[in-house]
Enzyme design. Structure first.
Site, PDB file in Angstrom:
ATOM      1  N   ASP A  13       1.676  16.889   0.130  1.00 51.51           N
ATOM      2  CA  ASP A  13       1.397  16.150  -1.115  1.00 51.51           C
ATOM      3  C   ASP A  13       0.543  14.900  -0.918  1.00 51.51           C
ATOM      4  OD1 ASP A  13       3.057  18.049  -2.289  1.00 51.51           O
ATOM      5  OD2 ASP A  13       4.828  16.771  -2.118  1.00 51.51           O
ATOM      6  N   LYS A  16      -4.447  16.702  -0.886  1.00 57.45           N
ATOM      7  CA  LYS A  16      -5.401  17.669  -0.304  1.00 57.45           C
ATOM      8  C   LYS A  16      -6.162  18.420  -1.386  1.00 57.45           C
ATOM      9  CE  LYS A  16      -1.877  19.704   1.604  1.00 57.45           C
ATOM     10  NZ  LYS A  16      -0.819  18.730   1.293  1.00 57.45           N
ATOM     11  N   GLY A  40       1.853  22.886  -3.817  1.00 54.57           N
ATOM     12  CA  GLY A  40       1.511  22.540  -5.200  1.00 54.57           C
ATOM     13  C   GLY A  40       0.389  21.528  -5.127  1.00 54.57           C
ATOM     14  N   HIS A  41      -0.791  21.913  -5.593  1.00 56.65           N
ATOM     15  CA  HIS A  41      -1.966  21.053  -5.469  1.00 56.65           C
ATOM     16  C   HIS A  41      -2.458  20.670  -6.863  1.00 56.65           C
ATOM     17  CE1 HIS A  41      -2.675  23.214  -1.367  1.00 56.65           C
ATOM     18  NE2 HIS A  41      -1.626  22.427  -1.351  1.00 56.65           N
ATOM     19  N   GLN A 220       0.723  22.001   3.005  1.00 56.06           N
ATOM     20  CA  GLN A 220       1.744  21.149   3.647  1.00 56.06           C
ATOM     21  C   GLN A 220       1.072  20.054   4.482  1.00 56.06           C
ATOM     22  OE1 GLN A 220       2.459  24.912   4.007  1.00 56.06           O
ATOM     23  NE2 GLN A 220       3.139  24.484   1.940  1.00 56.06           N
TER      24      GLN A 220
END
Ligand code: GDP
Ligand code: IMO
Ligand code: MG
Length: 406
Positions: A13, A16, A40-41, A220
């Protein structure tokens, strides 16, 4: 030509997705090489938010193509939902602009059930409960199901065998079994999605890497790496940039800059050690200002001061060449900031504004000073700093994104 890899330098988080989105402006391919929908991006553009999980973060540009690599795992039910959500947001994935490697492993309901069952017991790690660990276990146990198996209609027997294996495990944990019919139905429904997007090329980027710009997107963070992270409080894949060559796969000699993304402080979701954690109102304030709630699970993220000892370690293990520091704006107004260096916590001056004035492309001298302390300690340049959520809220420091391709 050499192509950059974007990886997280902390516990995930770091931002990225935003950096990959910025770089996708000039690339033809955006390639994910590890993890699954535990990621989750978040991508913000003109006040509109988009979150990707399994799909790479190049989806905001119509020219960019997105690839899910062989080292990833995919939950077909979750992927179908994600594709539909993206469609609702005006992003259309087609067989031309989206491909999935036939060797990627498939997460079934039984993997999700086992992850949840284990988390309910005394050995829980605070996983995302997306079935990631069990899917990678099936893979290394050589009983896993690959995207190619489903497309070729070879998955059904394998599913039955997996059900036998996993149901005895689930039973031993006192959990409800995952029915064969439910798992077979998942495979059935995956067929259409996978058939449209599967790539059967064993070396998909061998020629492409010589001619067209690519960016490799890690999920990650380095400190969650299965081998080099804070084991056992880690994810189940390799998060190091070196894994891009394997997990895409991508020609090793075609890999270049390692772009490490790092927050101006630290967050962590799930269990595990956290030396600089702030369990006080400063931590609460940062969580609130930075909207520090998981993009996948919605869980509140744990907050702490920047740990430069850990960061320096992450830089070394990943051979990181360029750092991007995000979320400087979240610390606006904090009078003093903690920096963990050489085993000690030191308090340094904060800043009232991270930029000189609203919308300015110059960082404030006080924020820049903080960045210089980081650079000096870790020994690599901070080439850009995040000053807000939007794609445009990024200030380059004597650097241009084009320089990442050499
Ligand atoms: P990822 O998993 O590394 O792609 O990061 P996430 O999207 O899960 O979490 C990063 C969060 O920080 C998202 O909500 C982003 O919108 C946000 N973000 C990224 N860079 C910045 C920044 O410079 N400032 C602020 N305020 N938010 C940022
Ligand atoms: P992105 O790509 C933050 C964490 C989980 C848990 C541990 C193991 O958005 O940065 P898993 O479900 O992988 O077995 O969980 O890893 N974790 C993440 N934390 N961001 C992520 O992805 C994460 N993916 C996994 O919270 O502590
Ligand atoms: Mg995330």
């Amino acid at each position: 030509m050499r192509h950059p890899i974007v990886v997280g330098m902390q516990y995930g988080d770091e931002g990225k997705g935003k950096i990959t989105d910025v770089l996708a402006r000039q690339t033809e391919w955006v390639i994910r090489f590890n993890g699954g929908n535990n990621a989750g991006h978040t991508l913000w553009l003109n006040g509109k938010k988009l979150v990707t999980h399994s799909v790479p973060s190049g989806v905001r540009y119509s020219h960019a193509k997105n690839f899910i690599g062989a080292g990833c795992v995919i939950d077909p039910l979750a992927l179908t939902k994600e594709i539909d959500e993206l469609k609702g947001a005006g992003v259309s994935l087609t067989p031309e602009n989206f491909k999935i490697d036939y060797r990627a492993h498939v997460t079934l309901p039984l993997h999700v059930a086992l992850d949840a069952a284990r988390e309910g017991g005394s050995h829980g790690l605070g996983t995302t409960k997306r079935g990631i660990g069990p899917t990678y276990s099936s893979k290394t146990d050589r009983i896993g199901i690959r995207v190619g198996d489903i497309v070729e209609g070879k998955a059904f027997d394998k599913v039955r065998f997996l059900c036998q294996n996993y149901n005895s495990y689930l039973k031993a944990l006192g959990s409800q079994e995952s029915s064969e019919s439910q798992n077979l139905a998942a495979v059935e429904s995956a067929l259409e999605t996978f058939r449209s997007f599967v790539s059967r090329d064993p070396h998909p980027f061998y020629e492409i890497a010589k001619k067209t710009k690519c960016v490799l997107e890690g999920a990650q963070g380095i400190l969650l790496d299965i081998d080099h992270g804070s084991y056992p409080f880690v994810t189940s894949s390799s998060t190091l940039p070196a894994f891009a060559a394997v997990g895409a796969p991508f020609p090793l000699t075609g890999l270049g800059a390692v772009i490490g993304v790092c927050k101006a402080y630290v967050t962590r979701v799930g269990l595990g050690p956290f030396d600089t954690e702030l369990k006080n109102d400063v931590g609460e304030r940062i969580r609130k200002t930075g909207a520090e709630f998981g993009a996948t699970t919605g869980r509140p993220r744990r907050i702490g001061w920047l740990n430069l000892d850990e960061l320096r370690q992450a830089v070394k293990i990943s051979d990181c060449t360029h750092l991007v520091l995000t979320k400087g704006d979240v610390l606006n107004g904090e009078k003093k900031l903690g920096l963990h260096m050489n085993g000690k916590l030191e308090m340094v001056d904060g800043w009232s504004e991270c930029v000189e004035k609203q919308g300015s492309q110059n960082l404030s001298p006080a924020f820049d000073k903080y960045i210089q302390i980081i650079e000096k300690f870790i020994g690599i340049p901070v080439v850009a700093a995040g000053t807000g959520t939007d794609r445009e809220d990024l200030v380059w420091r004597n650097f241009k994104a084009e320089q990442f391709w050499s």
